[in-house]
Design a protein around this motif. Structure first.
Motif, PDB file in Angstrom:
ATOM      1  N   VAL A  62      -8.129   9.605   2.168  1.00  0.00           N
ATOM      2  CA  VAL A  62      -8.830   8.304   1.423  1.00  0.00           C
ATOM      3  C   VAL A  62      -9.244   7.005   2.413  1.00  0.00           C
ATOM      4  CG1 VAL A  62      -8.976   7.368  -0.559  1.00  0.00           C
ATOM      5  CG2 VAL A  62      -7.868   9.446  -0.556  1.00  0.00           C
ATOM      6  N   SER A  63     -10.629   6.728   1.890  1.00  0.00           N
ATOM      7  CA  SER A  63     -11.130   5.671   2.822  1.00  0.00           C
ATOM      8  C   SER A  63     -12.019   4.878   1.597  1.00  0.00           C
ATOM      9  CB  SER A  63     -11.858   5.884   3.811  1.00  0.00           C
ATOM     10  OG  SER A  63     -12.887   6.789   3.443  1.00  0.00           O
ATOM     11  N   VAL A  64     -12.189   3.710   1.953  1.00  0.00           N
ATOM     12  CA  VAL A  64     -12.971   2.712   0.923  1.00  0.00           C
ATOM     13  C   VAL A  64     -13.985   1.989   1.771  1.00  0.00           C
ATOM     14  CG1 VAL A  64     -10.897   0.754   0.694  1.00  0.00           C
ATOM     15  CG2 VAL A  64     -12.751   1.046  -0.939  1.00  0.00           C
ATOM     16  N   THR A  65     -15.096   1.650   0.984  1.00  0.00           N
ATOM     17  CA  THR A  65     -16.046   0.862   1.600  1.00  0.00           C
ATOM     18  C   THR A  65     -16.128  -0.376   0.875  1.00  0.00           C
ATOM     19  OG1 THR A  65     -17.264   2.725   2.739  1.00  0.00           O
ATOM     20  CG2 THR A  65     -18.370   0.807   2.417  1.00  0.00           C
ATOM     21  N   VAL A  66     -16.182  -1.558   1.353  1.00  0.00           N
ATOM     22  CA  VAL A  66     -16.114  -2.733   0.644  1.00  0.00           C
ATOM     23  C   VAL A  66     -17.685  -3.018   0.192  1.00  0.00           C
ATOM     24  CG1 VAL A  66     -15.943  -5.210   0.521  1.00  0.00           C
ATOM     25  CG2 VAL A  66     -14.397  -3.802   1.977  1.00  0.00           C
ATOM     26  N   PRO A  67     -18.132  -3.334  -0.998  1.00  0.00           N
ATOM     27  CA  PRO A  67     -19.492  -3.248  -1.334  1.00  0.00           C
ATOM     28  C   PRO A  67     -20.148  -4.509  -0.656  1.00  0.00           C
ATOM     29  CG  PRO A  67     -18.059  -2.871  -3.375  1.00  0.00           C
ATOM     30  CD  PRO A  67     -17.022  -3.232  -2.269  1.00  0.00           C
ATOM     31  N   GLY A  68     -21.126  -4.147  -0.150  1.00  0.00           N
ATOM     32  CA  GLY A  68     -22.099  -5.336   0.462  1.00  0.00           C
ATOM     33  C   GLY A  68     -22.046  -5.139   1.881  1.00  0.00           C
ATOM     34  N   THR A  69     -20.996  -4.544   2.408  1.00  0.00           N
ATOM     35  CA  THR A  69     -20.811  -4.430   3.766  1.00  0.00           C
ATOM     36  C   THR A  69     -20.766  -2.824   4.412  1.00  0.00           C
ATOM     37  OG1 THR A  69     -18.296  -4.061   3.651  1.00  0.00           O
ATOM     38  CG2 THR A  69     -19.183  -6.380   3.470  1.00  0.00           C
ATOM     39  N   THR A  72     -15.675   0.394   6.645  1.00  0.00           N
ATOM     40  CA  THR A  72     -15.139   1.171   5.889  1.00  0.00           C
ATOM     41  C   THR A  72     -13.392   1.076   6.251  1.00  0.00           C
ATOM     42  OG1 THR A  72     -16.794   2.839   5.659  1.00  0.00           O
ATOM     43  CG2 THR A  72     -14.705   3.798   5.545  1.00  0.00           C
ATOM     44  N   LYS A  73     -12.541   1.121   5.147  1.00  0.00           N
ATOM     45  CA  LYS A  73     -11.360   0.938   5.515  1.00  0.00           C
ATOM     46  C   LYS A  73     -10.552   2.163   5.127  1.00  0.00           C
ATOM     47  CE  LYS A  73     -11.073  -3.918   4.824  1.00  0.00           C
ATOM     48  NZ  LYS A  73     -10.499  -4.162   6.017  1.00  0.00           N
ATOM     49  N   GLN A  74      -9.563   2.787   6.214  1.00  0.00           N
ATOM     50  CA  GLN A  74      -8.807   3.878   6.040  1.00  0.00           C
ATOM     51  C   GLN A  74      -7.678   3.456   5.391  1.00  0.00           C
ATOM     52  OE1 GLN A  74     -10.583   6.949   7.068  1.00  0.00           O
ATOM     53  NE2 GLN A  74      -8.716   8.288   5.962  1.00  0.00           N
ATOM     54  N   ILE A  75      -7.266   4.269   4.278  1.00  0.00           N
ATOM     55  CA  ILE A  75      -5.869   4.107   3.675  1.00  0.00           C
ATOM     56  C   ILE A  75      -4.769   4.570   4.708  1.00  0.00           C
ATOM     57  CG2 ILE A  75      -4.072   4.530   1.933  1.00  0.00           C
ATOM     58  CD1 ILE A  75      -6.628   2.889   1.128  1.00  0.00           C
ATOM     59  N   SER A 380      -1.845  -1.551   4.200  1.00  0.00           N
ATOM     60  CA  SER A 380      -2.169  -0.276   3.763  1.00  0.00           C
ATOM     61  C   SER A 380      -3.708   0.044   3.583  1.00  0.00           C
ATOM     62  CB  SER A 380      -1.234   0.435   2.878  1.00  0.00           C
ATOM     63  OG  SER A 380      -1.412  -0.328   1.794  1.00  0.00           O
ATOM     64  N   ASN A 381      -4.249  -1.107   3.057  1.00  0.00           N
ATOM     65  CA  ASN A 381      -5.642  -1.261   2.517  1.00  0.00           C
ATOM     66  C   ASN A 381      -5.664  -0.746   0.861  1.00  0.00           C
ATOM     67  OD1 ASN A 381      -7.013  -2.306   4.662  1.00  0.00           O
ATOM     68  ND2 ASN A 381      -7.168  -0.401   5.624  1.00  0.00           N
ATOM     69  N   LEU A 382      -4.273  -0.381   0.471  1.00  0.00           N
ATOM     70  CA  LEU A 382      -4.469  -0.113  -0.760  1.00  0.00           C
ATOM     71  C   LEU A 382      -4.890  -1.162  -1.858  1.00  0.00           C
ATOM     72  CD1 LEU A 382      -3.495   2.185  -2.731  1.00  0.00           C
ATOM     73  CD2 LEU A 382      -1.169   1.155  -2.891  1.00  0.00           C
ATOM     74  N   GLY A 383      -4.525  -2.479  -1.444  1.00  0.00           N
ATOM     75  CA  GLY A 383      -5.125  -3.534  -2.032  1.00  0.00           C
ATOM     76  C   GLY A 383      -6.728  -3.546  -2.216  1.00  0.00           C
ATOM     77  N   VAL A 384      -7.388  -3.147  -1.234  1.00  0.00           N
ATOM     78  CA  VAL A 384      -8.733  -3.286  -1.111  1.00  0.00           C
ATOM     79  C   VAL A 384      -9.190  -2.243  -1.954  1.00  0.00           C
ATOM     80  CG1 VAL A 384     -10.799  -2.948   0.347  1.00  0.00           C
ATOM     81  CG2 VAL A 384      -8.795  -4.146   1.208  1.00  0.00           C
ATOM     82  N   LEU A 385      -8.717  -0.881  -1.952  1.00  0.00           N
ATOM     83  CA  LEU A 385      -9.131   0.277  -3.046  1.00  0.00           C
ATOM     84  C   LEU A 385      -8.802  -0.296  -4.263  1.00  0.00           C
ATOM     85  CD1 LEU A 385      -9.663   3.465  -2.985  1.00  0.00           C
ATOM     86  CD2 LEU A 385      -7.344   3.699  -3.134  1.00  0.00           C
TER      87      LEU A 385
END
Length: 525
Positions: A62-69, A72-75, A380-385
């Protein structure tokens, strides 16, 4: 809770009375709160949940892309080889570098000296002792809304003092007792005073901001909410005084002195002795000189505490305000203690600082576990997700502006009924909602200001507040037949007016885009 249990046994026939709605609600809140584990255990369980969830999401790629940028951050999972190595290498650093720890302990040491010396209580008595009878409720409420500087001690010291002052002025002592406690508690996070509470909130907010540190930058200092809290304390002081004078006091039963009630001679205790007046005078002069020195290092052109390009805001003074406040409180406490001889040389000062830190041992243990949870959230980038998902959810239901803040405040108000510790609650939800609101264009200072409201307004009516039972025991000195339900019903009159007023103040700051504090605006820069 022994006071509450004792009073129920003494009340005539409580078992034969049908529980009222408020009693059933309070019983539910008490059961729910008692079912929660100790905050340390709560954070330990949360650490395990974060470890498992992050690992599962990492294995699912799972990964997440921060809106407006385009970032992409991988969990990444904690229960992997890389996660174990990271935890072993950073466990100590996570705790040692956790912002709330040093700032809170530093402020606690300095305020502890001022408290041990008797400065804070004397200043409070000096403020209330000669207040005109008609203005007394408003002055009590105003002082109470500044009292977080004294930490939890305020809930112990101010209410009985207000009761004595009310009695000496010919007013109902229970009105001063209950009103003073209500304003201390429901207005706890307000005030134009700065204390350890501000350092605690700010440190946790700084860690929450770090969730989006790679793509969003925002500075948060201990004065980030100062304009908002100062304005709030003035408004809440007026409202609190009105409620005490016009709503609470007229509805109290006629006061009749009892054997357990404080004697009228206790009113003498609120008057300052010549030594105390001399101590306050000397302390005021020393603090004034200290403030003048600090300002001389900040205001003139080319002063060393000016910021880049000679800016007043931001500047080293604001980023380093905790050491400046530490010096001010320490100097004030030492000056007063030496003048009135409540501190015996350097050993007395060290003992006061040591004892104040001892009382924070439970907080330090809780912050150790909380630091690990927040660090894993970030790594872990869970906070970003979670932040991205929370922001998307708010947008999908149309809550992207002030409505989102109102919903957040109401959520915090409900959680505050069962999780009374502000540091525990902010550590739990800050890492999700601060970055979520940042993704909606709101500054971390605004999220923190909103949390202050929810963290204060409902604390006055929850049975999870141990000081409610202390207040009940004090109230029974004036009203032997008083019960917990009676007390809560009187305290409850402050909740909605304070909550509505505080929301109105925040709406004014939000609507007119006013700074919440020096260099801290409504919108994300």
């Amino acid at each position: 809770m022994s006071a509450g249990t004792g009073q129920r046994a003494a009340a005539p026939g409580p078992s034969t009375q049908k529980p009222r709605g408020i009693d059933r609600v309070l019983a539910f809140v008490e059961r729910a709160g008692n079912a929660l584990p100790n905050p340390v255990v709560l954070f330990t369980v949360l650490f395990g949940v974060v470890a498992v969830v992050s690992t599962a999401l990492a294995l699912a790629d799972v990964s997440v892309t921060v809106p407006g940028t385009d970032d992409t951050k991988q969990i990444t999972g904690l229960l992997t080889g890389a996660g174990v190595r990271w935890l072993v290498e950073n466990l100590v650093t996570n705790f040692a570098a956790f912002p709330p720890i040093a700032a809170v302990l530093l402020m606690i040491m300095a305020v502890g000296v001022a408290e041990r010396a008797g400065l804070l209580e004397t200043a409070m008595r000096a403020t209330l002792a000669r207040a005109p009878r008609a203005f007394l409720p408003y002055l009590v409420a105003l002082v109470a809304c500044q009292a977080h500087m004294m930490s939890d001690v305020a809930a112990i010291v101010l209410p009985p003092l207000a009761a004595v002052v009310f009695k000496s002025a010919g007013r109902h002592p229970a009105a001063g007792l209950i009103g003073g406690f209500a304003c201390v508690t429901a207005g706890y996070a307000a005030g134009f005073t700065i204390g350890s509470l501000d350092a605690l909130y700010t440190g946790i907010t700084q860690q929450a901001v770090a969730v989006l540190s790679d793509t969003h930058h925002a500075d948060v200092n201990i004065l980030a909410n100062y304009f908002f809290t100062a304005a709030s304390s003035l408004v809440l002081g007026l409202i609190g005084g009105f409620l005490i004078s016009r709503v609470l006091e007229p509805r109290l039963p006629a006061y009749t002195a009892t054997a357990d009630a404080p004697d009228a001679s206790e009113s003498e205790d609120i008057r300052l002795t010549p030594a105390e007046r001399r101590g306050l005078l000397c302390t005021g002069l020393v603090v004034a000189v200290y403030a003048a020195v600090v300002l001389s290092l900040w205001l003139p052109n080319g002063a060393p505490l000016r910021g880049e390009g000679g800016a007043l805001v931001p500047s080293p003074l604001l980023t380093g305000i905790v050491p400046v406040l530490f010096g001010g409180f320490l100097l004030a406490g030492v000056t007063y203690g030496f003048t009135v001889k409540t501190l015996s040389g350097s050993e007395g000062v060290v003992a006061a600082m040591t004892d104040s830190v001892k009382n924070m041992s439970g907080y330090v243990v809780m912050m150790f576990v909380a630091a690990q949870v927040i660090a894993v959230f970030n790594w872990s980038n869970l906070g970003v997700l979670l932040a991205v998902k929370a922001a998307a959810l708010l947008k999908s239901v149309g809550l992207t502006g002030f409505g989102a803040l109102v919903a957040f405040i109401l959520l915090v108000s409900c959680l505050n009924l069962v999780i009374l510790s502000g540091s525990a609650l902010w550590s739990l939800i800050g890492p999700v909602f601060v970055p979520a609101f940042m993704l909606l264009g709101m500054s971390p200072a605004l999220s923190q200001a909103a949390f202050r409201i929810g963290d204060s307004a409902t604390a006055v009516i929850t049975p999870m507040n141990p000081y409610v039972f202390l207040l009940l025991a004090l109230l029974q000195r004036y009203e032997p037949e008083a019960r917990l339900g009676t007390l809560i019903s009187r305290l409850a009159i402050f909740v909605v007016p304070f909550l509505v007023a505080w929301l109105g103040i925040l709406a004014v700051f939000y609507g007119f885009d006013l700074p919440l504090g020096p260099g801290a605006g409504i919108s994300l820069k």
